[in-house]
Design a protein around this motif. Structure first.
Motif, PDB file in Angstrom:
ATOM      1  N   ALA A   5       0.860  -1.183   0.000  1.00  0.00           N
ATOM      2  CA  ALA A   5       0.000   0.000   0.000  1.00  0.00           C
ATOM      3  C   ALA A   5       0.897   1.233   0.000  1.00  0.00           C
ATOM      4  O   ALA A   5       1.787   1.364   0.840  1.00  0.00           O
ATOM      5  N   GLU A   6       0.679   2.114  -0.937  1.00  0.00           N
ATOM      6  CA  GLU A   6       1.482   3.329  -1.060  1.00  0.00           C
ATOM      7  C   GLU A   6       0.854   4.441  -0.228  1.00  0.00           C
ATOM      8  O   GLU A   6      -0.126   5.062  -0.636  1.00  0.00           O
ATOM      9  N   ALA A   7       1.417   4.676   0.941  1.00  0.00           N
ATOM     10  CA  ALA A   7       0.939   5.761   1.796  1.00  0.00           C
ATOM     11  C   ALA A   7       1.613   7.074   1.411  1.00  0.00           C
ATOM     12  O   ALA A   7       0.993   8.133   1.450  1.00  0.00           O
ATOM     13  N   GLY A   8       2.901   6.994   1.068  1.00  0.00           N
ATOM     14  CA  GLY A   8       3.629   8.194   0.678  1.00  0.00           C
ATOM     15  C   GLY A   8       3.520   9.283   1.723  1.00  0.00           C
ATOM     16  O   GLY A   8       3.842   9.083   2.888  1.00  0.00           O
ATOM     17  N   ILE A   9       3.028  10.437   1.294  1.00  0.00           N
ATOM     18  CA  ILE A   9       2.780  11.548   2.220  1.00  0.00           C
ATOM     19  C   ILE A   9       1.280  11.844   2.302  1.00  0.00           C
ATOM     20  O   ILE A   9       0.868  12.943   2.671  1.00  0.00           O
ATOM     21  N   ASN A  10       0.472  10.843   1.980  1.00  0.00           N
ATOM     22  CA  ASN A  10      -0.980  11.023   1.988  1.00  0.00           C
ATOM     23  C   ASN A  10      -1.552  11.232   3.387  1.00  0.00           C
ATOM     24  O   ASN A  10      -2.753  11.419   3.539  1.00  0.00           O
ATOM     25  N   HIS A  11      -0.693  11.216   4.382  1.00  0.00           N
ATOM     26  CA  HIS A  11      -1.119  11.505   5.753  1.00  0.00           C
ATOM     27  C   HIS A  11      -1.256  13.005   6.001  1.00  0.00           C
ATOM     28  O   HIS A  11      -1.748  13.429   7.044  1.00  0.00           O
ATOM     29  N   ASN A  12      -0.781  13.807   5.049  1.00  0.00           N
ATOM     30  CA  ASN A  12      -0.864  15.267   5.144  1.00  0.00           C
ATOM     31  C   ASN A  12      -0.184  15.829   6.389  1.00  0.00           C
ATOM     32  O   ASN A  12      -0.567  16.874   6.908  1.00  0.00           O
ATOM     33  N   GLY A  13       0.811  15.101   6.879  1.00  0.00           N
ATOM     34  CA  GLY A  13       1.541  15.568   8.050  1.00  0.00           C
ATOM     35  C   GLY A  13       0.846  15.288   9.367  1.00  0.00           C
ATOM     36  O   GLY A  13       1.284  15.755  10.417  1.00  0.00           O
ATOM     37  N   ARG A  14      -0.218  14.512   9.335  1.00  0.00           N
ATOM     38  CA  ARG A  14      -0.991  14.213  10.550  1.00  0.00           C
ATOM     39  C   ARG A  14      -0.783  12.754  10.942  1.00  0.00           C
ATOM     40  O   ARG A  14      -1.086  11.845  10.172  1.00  0.00           O
ATOM     41  N   ILE A  15      -0.290  12.536  12.136  1.00  0.00           N
ATOM     42  CA  ILE A  15      -0.020  11.184  12.613  1.00  0.00           C
ATOM     43  C   ILE A  15      -1.303  10.356  12.699  1.00  0.00           C
ATOM     44  O   ILE A  15      -1.290   9.163  12.399  1.00  0.00           O
ATOM     45  N   ASP A  16      -2.413  10.963  13.066  1.00  0.00           N
ATOM     46  CA  ASP A  16      -3.665  10.196  13.137  1.00  0.00           C
ATOM     47  C   ASP A  16      -4.068   9.669  11.766  1.00  0.00           C
ATOM     48  O   ASP A  16      -4.545   8.542  11.636  1.00  0.00           O
ATOM     49  N   PHE A  38      11.754  11.819   4.996  1.00  0.00           N
ATOM     50  CA  PHE A  38      12.684  12.860   4.552  1.00  0.00           C
ATOM     51  C   PHE A  38      12.780  13.968   5.583  1.00  0.00           C
ATOM     52  O   PHE A  38      11.935  14.102   6.457  1.00  0.00           O
ATOM     53  N   ARG A  39      13.828  14.756   5.449  1.00  0.00           N
ATOM     54  CA  ARG A  39      13.974  16.020   6.147  1.00  0.00           C
ATOM     55  C   ARG A  39      13.758  17.093   5.082  1.00  0.00           C
ATOM     56  O   ARG A  39      14.386  17.041   4.014  1.00  0.00           O
ATOM     57  N   ALA A  40      12.906  18.022   5.348  1.00  0.00           N
ATOM     58  CA  ALA A  40      12.607  19.070   4.362  1.00  0.00           C
ATOM     59  C   ALA A  40      13.885  19.744   3.866  1.00  0.00           C
ATOM     60  O   ALA A  40      14.021  20.041   2.679  1.00  0.00           O
ATOM     61  N   GLU A  41      14.830  19.956   4.783  1.00  0.00           N
ATOM     62  CA  GLU A  41      16.089  20.627   4.411  1.00  0.00           C
ATOM     63  C   GLU A  41      16.888  19.832   3.384  1.00  0.00           C
ATOM     64  O   GLU A  41      17.725  20.389   2.686  1.00  0.00           O
ATOM     65  N   SER A  42      16.681  18.524   3.341  1.00  0.00           N
ATOM     66  CA  SER A  42      17.435  17.710   2.387  1.00  0.00           C
ATOM     67  C   SER A  42      16.799  17.740   0.998  1.00  0.00           C
ATOM     68  O   SER A  42      17.438  17.352   0.020  1.00  0.00           O
ATOM     69  N   LEU A  43      15.566  18.206   0.911  1.00  0.00           N
ATOM     70  CA  LEU A  43      14.875  18.241  -0.370  1.00  0.00           C
ATOM     71  C   LEU A  43      15.001  19.584  -1.080  1.00  0.00           C
ATOM     72  O   LEU A  43      14.982  19.645  -2.306  1.00  0.00           O
ATOM     73  N   CYS A  44      15.112  20.651  -0.290  1.00  0.00           N
ATOM     74  CA  CYS A  44      15.217  21.975  -0.905  1.00  0.00           C
ATOM     75  C   CYS A  44      15.728  22.990   0.122  1.00  0.00           C
ATOM     76  O   CYS A  44      15.771  22.710   1.316  1.00  0.00           O
ATOM     77  N   HIS A  50       8.698  25.556  -1.904  1.00  0.00           N
ATOM     78  CA  HIS A  50       8.168  24.246  -1.508  1.00  0.00           C
ATOM     79  C   HIS A  50       8.585  23.822  -0.093  1.00  0.00           C
ATOM     80  O   HIS A  50       8.070  22.845   0.425  1.00  0.00           O
ATOM     81  N   TYR A  51       9.509  24.549   0.506  1.00  0.00           N
ATOM     82  CA  TYR A  51      10.030  24.138   1.802  1.00  0.00           C
ATOM     83  C   TYR A  51       8.931  23.970   2.845  1.00  0.00           C
ATOM     84  O   TYR A  51       8.873  22.953   3.550  1.00  0.00           O
ATOM     85  N   SER A  52       8.042  24.938   2.972  1.00  0.00           N
ATOM     86  CA  SER A  52       7.008  24.861   4.008  1.00  0.00           C
ATOM     87  C   SER A  52       6.072  23.681   3.768  1.00  0.00           C
ATOM     88  O   SER A  52       5.597  23.050   4.722  1.00  0.00           O
ATOM     89  N   LEU A  53       5.821  23.347   2.510  1.00  0.00           N
ATOM     90  CA  LEU A  53       4.998  22.179   2.194  1.00  0.00           C
ATOM     91  C   LEU A  53       5.686  20.900   2.663  1.00  0.00           C
ATOM     92  O   LEU A  53       5.087  20.072   3.364  1.00  0.00           O
ATOM     93  N   PHE A  54       6.962  20.743   2.296  1.00  0.00           N
ATOM     94  CA  PHE A  54       7.707  19.553   2.721  1.00  0.00           C
ATOM     95  C   PHE A  54       7.801  19.478   4.241  1.00  0.00           C
ATOM     96  O   PHE A  54       7.664  18.416   4.832  1.00  0.00           O
TER      97      PHE A  54
END
Length: 177
Positions: A5-16, A38-44, A50-54
């Motif tokens: 199952a591909e969860a990816g970032i589909n959690h929208n940053g919410r642990i629940d 990932f760490r946002a800093e490692s992506l951009c 896009h930093y705040s999104l990551f």
């Protein structure tokens, strides 16, 4: 067949949401669930638009520990595409059984080498790559002692049109590697 199952970032940053994705994946019969670590800093750059999104979608050790714990409890394999060394280290502390390298990182040889050095199976996505890049990535993983390399034929366009799938590439990858 091993269903992931591909969860990816589909959690929208919410642990629940992430925990609910684990439960849903198990309920639907998936054998594993894969997130993106990932760490946002490692992506951009922190100045990138896009930093705040990551940053909003980034999980740390505390969240990964909860996801791992629930995954073990319900009986589903948990792993992630790791985009940096720190994320690999976080998941290694939990004892994840394998790592995935995203299509966009197939040419990120230092990351592949670091992941391979963990001595756990490595899944390499081949989307957006050419045969020479696939060969180089496999060679990098093997140079660090990795015997278990899995290749995924991926189409990076989503949703992919039937004309873009090129499923015969799976046979080609199997024959070549």
């Amino acid at each position: 067949v091993f269903i992931v199952a591909e969860a990816g970032i589909n959690h929208n940053g919410r642990i629940d949401y992430a925990l609910e994705l684990v439960r849903a994946a198990k309920k639907t019969g998936a054998h594993a669930i894969k997130f993106q670590a990932f760490r946002a800093e490692s992506l951009c750059s922190t100045h990138d638009a896009h930093y705040s999104l990551f940053k909003r979608f980034e999980f740390g050790k505390k969240e990964w520990r909860r996801i791992h714990s629930l995954s073990k409890k319900v009986g589903i394999v948990f792993f992630a595409s790791c985009f940096d060394r720190e994320s690999v280290d976080d998941l290694d502390e939990l004892g994840v059984p394998l790592y995935k390298v995203a299509s966009g990182d197939l040419t990120h040889l230092p990351l592949i080498e670091y992941i391979a050095s963990q001595k756990k199976p490595v899944v390499l996505s081949t989307g957006m790559s050419v045969p020479s890049e696939i060969k180089t990535a496999i060679k990098a993983a093997r140079a660090f002692g990795q015997k278990h390399v899995v290749l995924l034929h991926c189409v990076s366009n989503r949703p992919a049109r039937l004309s873009e799938l090129n499923l015969r590439a799976i046979r080609t990858l199997g024959e070549q590697y």
